[in-house]
Enzyme design. Structure first.
Site, PDB file in Angstrom:
ATOM      1  N   SER A  39       6.588  -6.633 -45.275  1.00 50.27           N
ATOM      2  CA  SER A  39       5.798  -5.580 -45.918  1.00 50.27           C
ATOM      3  C   SER A  39       6.527  -4.246 -45.863  1.00 50.27           C
ATOM      4  O   SER A  39       7.348  -3.992 -44.975  1.00 50.27           O
ATOM      5  CB  SER A  39       4.438  -5.430 -45.222  1.00 50.27           C
ATOM      6  OG  SER A  39       3.726  -6.638 -45.269  1.00 50.27           O
TER       7      SER A  39
HETATM    8  N1  SAM Z   1       3.616  -9.493 -41.359  1.00 51.04           N
HETATM    9  C1  SAM Z   1       4.843  -9.907 -41.977  1.00 51.04           C
HETATM   10  C2  SAM Z   1       6.037  -9.158 -41.505  1.00 51.04           C
HETATM   11  O1  SAM Z   1       5.891  -8.247 -40.672  1.00 51.04           O
HETATM   12  O2  SAM Z   1       7.143  -9.493 -41.957  1.00 51.04           O
HETATM   13  C3  SAM Z   1       4.780  -9.895 -43.481  1.00 51.04           C
HETATM   14  C4  SAM Z   1       3.896 -10.916 -44.004  1.00 51.04           C
HETATM   15  S1  SAM Z   1       4.195 -11.503 -45.629  1.00 51.04           S
HETATM   16  C5  SAM Z   1       3.671 -10.140 -46.593  1.00 51.04           C
HETATM   17  C6  SAM Z   1       2.860 -12.696 -45.664  1.00 51.04           C
HETATM   18  C7  SAM Z   1       3.084 -13.886 -44.772  1.00 51.04           C
HETATM   19  O3  SAM Z   1       1.893 -14.646 -44.700  1.00 51.04           O
HETATM   20  C8  SAM Z   1       4.169 -14.833 -45.281  1.00 51.04           C
HETATM   21  O4  SAM Z   1       5.125 -15.022 -44.291  1.00 51.04           O
HETATM   22  C9  SAM Z   1       3.410 -16.120 -45.557  1.00 51.04           C
HETATM   23  O5  SAM Z   1       4.163 -17.281 -45.334  1.00 51.04           O
HETATM   24  C10 SAM Z   1       2.257 -15.998 -44.585  1.00 51.04           C
HETATM   25  N2  SAM Z   1       1.069 -16.801 -44.893  1.00 51.04           N
HETATM   26  C11 SAM Z   1       0.523 -17.096 -46.097  1.00 51.04           C
HETATM   27  N3  SAM Z   1      -0.565 -17.854 -45.942  1.00 51.04           N
HETATM   28  C12 SAM Z   1      -0.720 -18.054 -44.602  1.00 51.04           C
HETATM   29  C13 SAM Z   1      -1.668 -18.763 -43.805  1.00 51.04           C
HETATM   30  N4  SAM Z   1      -2.693 -19.422 -44.335  1.00 51.04           N
HETATM   31  N5  SAM Z   1      -1.498 -18.758 -42.468  1.00 51.04           N
HETATM   32  C14 SAM Z   1      -0.468 -18.085 -41.893  1.00 51.04           C
HETATM   33  N6  SAM Z   1       0.465 -17.406 -42.589  1.00 51.04           N
HETATM   34  C15 SAM Z   1       0.333 -17.373 -43.933  1.00 51.04           C
END
Ligand code: SAM
Length: 218
Positions: A64
């Protein structure tokens, strides 16, 4: 990769930029000034790590934008040693920010490769976050209840599973909407069955997957 004076200088600049953009929580700003974001982004993008923008990471996901990390962290209204569940570990950067702020961090990632990379990096950085590979839309029941829950992917609904894993008085921050745009939303658990919801600014996140996300499969 090393953390040099140049990186520290770039972080100081990012700190000032976030202040200008309205971030006021000193603990959040200090964590942004301390955590080496360039270690959480892939090779060629490390150059851009201290620009205020989201960057690609493995598996088609993103780290993000620093403003978004700061904004969500500020909205959580954190106090030291709170138990925080993060849904969407991604690169591990947000988890590292929460650790730096003195939180007890529990973070869940859906994607195996990201989970393995982030776990390794967080360990290397000395962050004591507990990491888990699984569907974070179901929360992480083992360690519930949580003082705070942070969802870092776009969600079509407020999953009841997550609401129920909040302490009474606990707070969740979740981007809520469709695949194209979402509104940052806070959910406060007032009582066993009473929640207060507040809708804030517009954002764009990658979609949440899993049972309560946009796609069931990986
Ligand atoms: N917080 C992260 C960082 O600091 O880099 C950025 C997150 S990124 C915008 C969104 C993340 O959510 C992705 O890595 C994706 O794989 C994960 N994601 C999507 N659906 C998910 C789920 N049901 N459970 C856990 N993670 C999930």
């Amino acid at each position: 990769m090393l953390d040099t004076f140049k990186h520290k200088g770039l972080r100081d600049r990012l700190y000032r930029e976030l202040v200008q953009k309205g971030i006021t929580d000193e603990a959040v700003l200090e964590a942004i000034r301390t955590v080496p974001r360039h270690l959480f982004v892939e090779g060629v993008f490390a150059e851009e790590a201290y620009l205020d923008k989201a960057l690609p990471i493995a598996s088609g996901q993103t780290i993000s934008q620093p403003f978004t990390v700061a904004y969500q962290s500020q909205l959580l209204q954190l106090k030291p040693k709170m138990k925080v569940l993060e849904v969407g570990t991604g690169s591990g950067y947000q988890a590292a920010i929460l650790c730096k702020m003195g939180m007890r961090v529990f973070t869940v990632e859906f994607d195996r490769r990201l989970f393995l990379d982030a776990r390794h990096l967080l360990e290397e950085q000395g962050c004591e976050a507990k990491t888990h590979l699984g569907d974070g839309s179901l929360g992480w029941p083992t360690y519930q209840p949580y003082d705070r829950i942070l969802v870092t992917a776009a969600s079509p609904v407020i999953p009841d599973t997550l609401r129920q894993q909040l302490c009474i008085g606990g707070r969740m921050v979740i981007p809520l909407g469709n695949r194209d745009t979402q509104r940052m939303t806070t959910v406060t658990r007032i009582d066993k069955n009473e929640y207060r919801t507040e809708t804030l600014h517009e954002f764009k996140f990658v979609p949440l997957r899993g049972k309560y996300g946009f796609e069931e499969g990986a």
